[in-house]
Write a protein that holds these residues in place. Structure first.
Motif, PDB file in Angstrom:
ATOM      1  N   ASN A  96      23.933  22.758  35.325  1.00 51.51           N
ATOM      2  CA  ASN A  96      24.608  21.488  34.996  1.00 51.51           C
ATOM      3  C   ASN A  96      24.450  20.307  35.644  1.00 51.51           C
ATOM      4  O   ASN A  96      24.869  20.345  36.825  1.00 51.51           O
ATOM      5  N   PRO A  97      24.001  18.949  35.001  1.00 47.79           N
ATOM      6  CA  PRO A  97      23.710  17.884  35.929  1.00 47.79           C
ATOM      7  C   PRO A  97      24.848  17.367  36.648  1.00 47.79           C
ATOM      8  O   PRO A  97      24.552  16.663  37.846  1.00 47.79           O
ATOM      9  N   SER A  98      25.985  17.492  36.322  1.00 42.99           N
ATOM     10  CA  SER A  98      27.261  17.023  37.150  1.00 42.99           C
ATOM     11  C   SER A  98      27.508  17.786  38.351  1.00 42.99           C
ATOM     12  O   SER A  98      27.524  17.303  39.259  1.00 42.99           O
ATOM     13  N   LEU A  99      27.444  19.291  37.998  1.00 41.76           N
ATOM     14  CA  LEU A  99      27.379  19.755  39.308  1.00 41.76           C
ATOM     15  C   LEU A  99      26.204  19.852  40.257  1.00 41.76           C
ATOM     16  O   LEU A  99      26.484  20.043  41.350  1.00 41.76           O
ATOM     17  N   TRP A 100      25.082  19.429  39.604  1.00 39.03           N
ATOM     18  CA  TRP A 100      23.988  19.541  40.690  1.00 39.03           C
ATOM     19  C   TRP A 100      24.210  18.155  41.579  1.00 39.03           C
ATOM     20  O   TRP A 100      23.866  18.147  42.661  1.00 39.03           O
ATOM     21  N   ARG A 101      24.831  17.367  40.858  1.00 40.90           N
ATOM     22  CA  ARG A 101      25.370  15.918  41.479  1.00 40.90           C
ATOM     23  C   ARG A 101      26.293  16.378  42.633  1.00 40.90           C
ATOM     24  O   ARG A 101      26.137  16.061  43.986  1.00 40.90           O
ATOM     25  N   GLN A 102      27.208  17.222  42.491  1.00 38.06           N
ATOM     26  CA  GLN A 102      28.091  17.745  43.473  1.00 38.06           C
ATOM     27  C   GLN A 102      27.542  18.596  44.749  1.00 38.06           C
ATOM     28  O   GLN A 102      27.907  18.385  45.890  1.00 38.06           O
ATOM     29  N   ALA A 103      26.395  19.235  44.109  1.00 37.81           N
ATOM     30  CA  ALA A 103      25.786  20.109  44.923  1.00 37.81           C
ATOM     31  C   ALA A 103      24.899  19.213  45.804  1.00 37.81           C
ATOM     32  O   ALA A 103      24.781  19.576  47.361  1.00 37.81           O
ATOM     33  N   LYS A 104      24.376  18.221  45.478  1.00 45.12           N
ATOM     34  CA  LYS A 104      23.631  17.338  46.307  1.00 45.12           C
ATOM     35  C   LYS A 104      24.480  16.675  47.451  1.00 45.12           C
ATOM     36  O   LYS A 104      24.214  16.327  48.818  1.00 45.12           O
TER      37      LYS A 104
END
Length: 653
Positions: A96-104
Motif C-alpha cells: 500500500n503506497p501510504s504504508l510504504w511512505r511510513q516504512a520509508k
C-alpha cells in the motif's frame, strides 16, 4: 516426577512473542494482481504522498547512522540495519503506497539531535531511546525491548557524544518494548548505588504480569501482528507502523525506585526539572508522559505516535478506553505550556508549538470521533461489522498523516469500542450458541454443493478482485478440510493480495503470515522462555500460580482433591495449593499438615524452571529442590496442568 514438574511449571508463564530462533516463513507470492495494482494506484491518488514535512522531520538532526548487525549471545541476528535497505523510491505494487511512505520514514535509523541537550536513538529496536543531558550524565527515557539493542544504542550514543554515565532511567509505560532492555542501560548495582529509576504507579505489577495468563495465545498471535517470521522484502515485512521490527533478545527489568502516583508530580533529576503526568488505563495500564520546562520539551509516551494506535491489538489484550485516551490528550493540551518540541517513544519528533498542538488535537479527535460515532451507531442498533464498514473519519482527520492507521486501524478500533461497552456478542440470538468453526464450515461447504463448487466461486471472486468474499468462502473450505491443498494455496494467494493493499502494517503482517502458514504450516517451535529470566525474577509468585490454575485441565481434575505445599526457602514464602470442584486454588500460608506432598525449592530455581533453563539433570541433582510426602500424588497433581506449546494452528484446524 521431576521431568513432569518441569513440563508443568514451564507452561505457567510466557510473554508475547519472545522467541529468537523462530521458524522462517515460506516466501509470499510476490505478485500483485491487476486488481491490487489498481486499488493501490487509486489509494495513492487520495493522499499527498510526496508531502515533504514528514521526511524532513524524520531526518532532522541526524548525527550518525549505525551499520551491520546486533547479535544475540548465540550469534542469532536481533537487528540488521541493512535488512530494510530495499525500502526506497516509489511504492512497489505489493505494498500500500501510504504504508510504504511510513516504512520509508521509519527506516531513518540512527542517533539524532532533537534540540540542545536532547537526543534520540531510533531504529535500533521498534521503540526509541531518548537521552536528556543532565548536569553530570544522561537521563535515559525508555530502555528498548532487550539488553542487546539497549546496550548497542547506548554504546553508539557514547561513541558520538562522549562517555557520559547514566544518571537516571525513566520508564514511560509498562510494555516490554520500553523496559525490556533495562539491564543494557543500568546494572542492579548501579541502582542500589543511588541511580534513580522512575515509573508510574503500578508499573512493576503490570510489567511483570502482562500476558501471564494468556501469554501463549498472545505470543502466537503477536507473530502475526509483527510479521516476525516474514522475509524482509517488498512482498513481506516492510514495517510495523511504530518502527521496523522488535528486538528479540534477552529481556530484563529494573524495579522503580521512585513512583509517580499523583496526576502530576515534579522531580529534579541530575539538575533537570521534570513534570510527570500520570496517564494510566489508556494505551497501557501504567503510563506517564512528562514535560521538561527548561527545554520546552513534551514527551508523550505512547499515548501519541506518528500513527493511529490500537484500542485492541491484533495480538489480543484487554480493550483500551478510547474516551479516557481522548481525555488524556485534552489534558496534554492543557499541560503543554510553551513546549516547542514533542518527543515520542516511537517514530520521530514534532517541532514548533503550533504543530505540536495540531498533532495532539488530531489524535485526541481520532479517538473521540471513533468512540462517539461507534456509540451513536450502537444505539441505532448496528452490529460491530456494520459499524466498522460504515464509519469514516472526517476529511480533516483522514488527510493528516500522523493519525493514519499504520499500526492501529479504524475498523478494528470500532469493534474494540463496541466490545468495551457491549462485549463481543452482537445481540442476535443466532450468535448466542453458534456451531464450532469446523462443523460450521463443513455444513456451509455441503450447502454450497461441495468443496469444488465453493472453491470455484472463490476463484471467481478472486479473479474479480473481491478478496474479502474469496477469503470468506475459502476459509470455510480449508476449515472443512485442512488437507485441501488447492484451496489452501488459493486462500494464501487471497491473503497475499489483502496484505498488499492493507494500509495497516498489523493487517498486512497478519495476512502475509497467514498466507505463509497455509503454505508451510504453523511454527514448529513455541516461545523461548530462556531470554525472560531477568523479568521472571521480578514476577510475584502469585502470578505463576494464577497461570497454573488457568492451565488446569478441568475435566481431568473433576473429582480430584490434591493438596500440595510449595515452599520457597530463600524468600521464606510458603503457599498451599489445592484442587476443589475441579478448580485450582492457592493461598499464602504455612505448609498444610494434610497435604499430599511438599515441594521445597529456592525462588531462583523456580524462576529457572519458568524460563526453561533448569533441565532434567538440574532437577535430579540440584540441592535447591526436594520433595517430601507422596511423589506419586505430586506427579498426578502436576499431570493435570496442561502444557501449551504455543504452536496451535490459526488458519487451519
Amino acid at each position: 516426577m521431576k521431568m513432569t514438574t518441569l513440563a508443568a511449571l514451564t507452561a505457567a508463564l510466557v510473554l508475547a512473542g519472545c522467541s529468537r530462533g523462530a521458524d522462517k516463513a515460506p516466501p509470499p507470492s510476490g505478485n500483485a494482481s491487476a486488481a491490487t495494482v489498481q486499488a493501490n494506484a487509486a489509494f495513492a491518488a487520495t493522499l499527498p504522498l510526496a508531502e515533504p514535512q514528514g521526511f524532513e522531520d524524520a531526518k532532522r538532526g541526524l548525527i550518525a547512522r549505525p551499520t551491520g548487525k546486533i547479535l544475540a549471545a548465540d550469534g542469532s541476528v536481533i537487528t540488521d540495519f541493512d535488512a530494510f535497505g530495499f525500502v526506497t523510491g516509489d511504492a512497489p505494487p505489493t505494498v500500500n503506497p501510504s504504508l510504504w511512505r511510513q516504512a520509508k520514514l521509519n527506516a531513518q535509523a540512527g542517533l539524532f539531535k532533537v534540540v540542545d541537550g536532547v537526543y534520540q536513538l531510533r531504529g535500533f529496536d521498534i521503540g526509541n531511546m531518548t537521552l536528556i543531558e543532565g548536569r553530570t550524565g544522561w537521563i535515559v527515557v525508555d530502555a528498548l525491548t532487550c539488553r542487546e539493542t539497549a546496550a548497542a544504542a547506548l554504546a553508539f550514543a557514547r561513541q558520538h557524544l562522549g562517555q557520559k554515565r547514566v544518571t537516571a532511567l525513566l520508564f514511560s509505560h509498562s510494555h516490554i518494548d520500553h523496559f525490556g532492555g533495562a539491564l543494557g542501560v543500568l546494572s542492579p548495582e548501579q541502582v542500589k548505588g543511588g541511580v534513580p529509576v522512575i515509573a508510574s504507579a503500578g508499573f512493576i505489577e503490570e510489567a511483570t504480569s502482562e500476558n501471564v495468563l494468556v501469554g501463549t495465545a498472545m505470543g502466537r498471535r503477536s507473530g502475526y501482528q509483527f510479521g516476525k517470521n516474514l522475509e524482509r522484502s517488498a512482498g513481506g515485512l516492510v514495517d510495523t507502523g511504530l518502527g521496523k521490527g522488535v528486538g528479540y533478545g534477552s529481556f530484563g527489568i529494573l524495579a522503580p525506585t521512585d513512583l509517580i502516583t499523583q496526576p502530576s508530580e515534579e522531580r529534579t533529576l541530575d539538575g533537570v526539572r521534570f513534570v510527570f503526568h500520570n496517564v494510566p488505563g489508556a494505551e497501557a495500564p501504567a503510563e506517564m508522559s512528562f514535560s521538561v520546562p527548561s527545554l520546552k520539551l513534551y514527551g508523550g509516551a505512547e499515548n501519541l505516535a506518528q500513527t493511529m494506535h490500537n484500542l485492541l491489538p491484533v495480538r489480543g489484550a484487554k480493550v483500551r478506553d478510547a474516551l479516557r485516551w481522548a481525555g488524556y490528550l485534552q489534558a496534554a493540551l492543557d499541560e503543554l505550556g510553551d513546549a516547542e518540541v514533542y518527543v515520542g517513544q516511537h517514530n520521530w519528533p514534532v517541532w514548533g508549538h503550533e504543530r505540536i498542538v495540531e498533532f495532539i488535537t488530531r489524535h485526541r479527535d481520532v479517538y473521540k470521533y471513533t468512540h462517539d460515532q461507534t456509540v451513536r451507531l450502537i444505539n441505532a442498533g448496528l452490529t460491530p461489522a456494520e459499524i466498522a464498514d460504515q464509519i469514516r473519519l472526517p476529511k480533516s482527520l483522514q488527510a493528516y498523516f500522523g493519525t493514519r492507521g499504520y499500526y492501529g486501524d479504524l475498523r478494528h478500533n470500532v469493534k474494540a469500542v463496541y466490545q468495551f461497552y457491549l462485549g463481543a456478542y452482537d445481540g442476535n440470538p443466532a450468535h448466542l450458541d453458534p456451531l464450532p468453526p469446523v462443523e460450521m464450515a463443513r455444513r456451509y461447504v455441503a450447502l454450497a454443493g461441495g468443496a469444488d463448487k465453493a472453491q470455484a466461486a472463490a476463484q471467481t471472486a478472486f479473479d474479480q478482485g473481491d478478496y474479502r468474499w474469496a477469503a470468506e468462502l475459502l476459509n470455510h473450505v480449508v476449515f472443512a478440510d485442512a488437507g485441501n491443498q488447492a484451496a489452501r494455496e488459493l486462500l494464501a494467494r487471497t491473503y497475499d493480495q489483502l496484505g498488499y493493499v492493507a494500509e495497516a502494517s498489523t493487517w498486512r503482517n497478519s495476512y502475509l503470515t497467514a498466507a505463509a502458514e497455509l503454505r508451510g504450516g504453523p511454527p514448529k517451535r513455541g516461545i523461548d522462555r530462556a531470554g525472560l529470566i531477568d523479568v521472571l525474577a521480578q514476577t510475584p509468585i502469585e502470578r505463576f500460580l494464577e497461570a497454573m490454575a488457568a492451565g488446569l485441565n478441568g475435566p481431568a481434575a473433576e473429582g480430584k482433591d490434591f493438596k500440595i505445599n510449595l515452599v520457597l526457602t530463600d524468600t521464606r514464602e510458603s503457599y498451599v495449593l489445592w484442587i476443589e470442584n475441579a478448580v485450582l486454588h492457592h493461598k499464602r500460608a504455612a505448609p498444610a499438615a494434610d497435604a499430599n506432598a511438599t515441594l521445597t525449592l529456592t525462588q531462583g530455581f523456580f524462576v529457572r524452571m519458568m524460563a526453561g533453563t533448569a533441565g532434567a539433570k538440574d532437577m535430579l541433582t540440584s540441592d535447591e529442590i526436594k520433595v517430601s510426602g507422596s511423589r506419586i500424588d505430586l506427579i498426578r497433581f502436576l499431570g493435570l496442568i496442561d502444557k501449551a506449546p504455543g504452536t496451535f494452528p490459526i488458519v487451519t484446524r
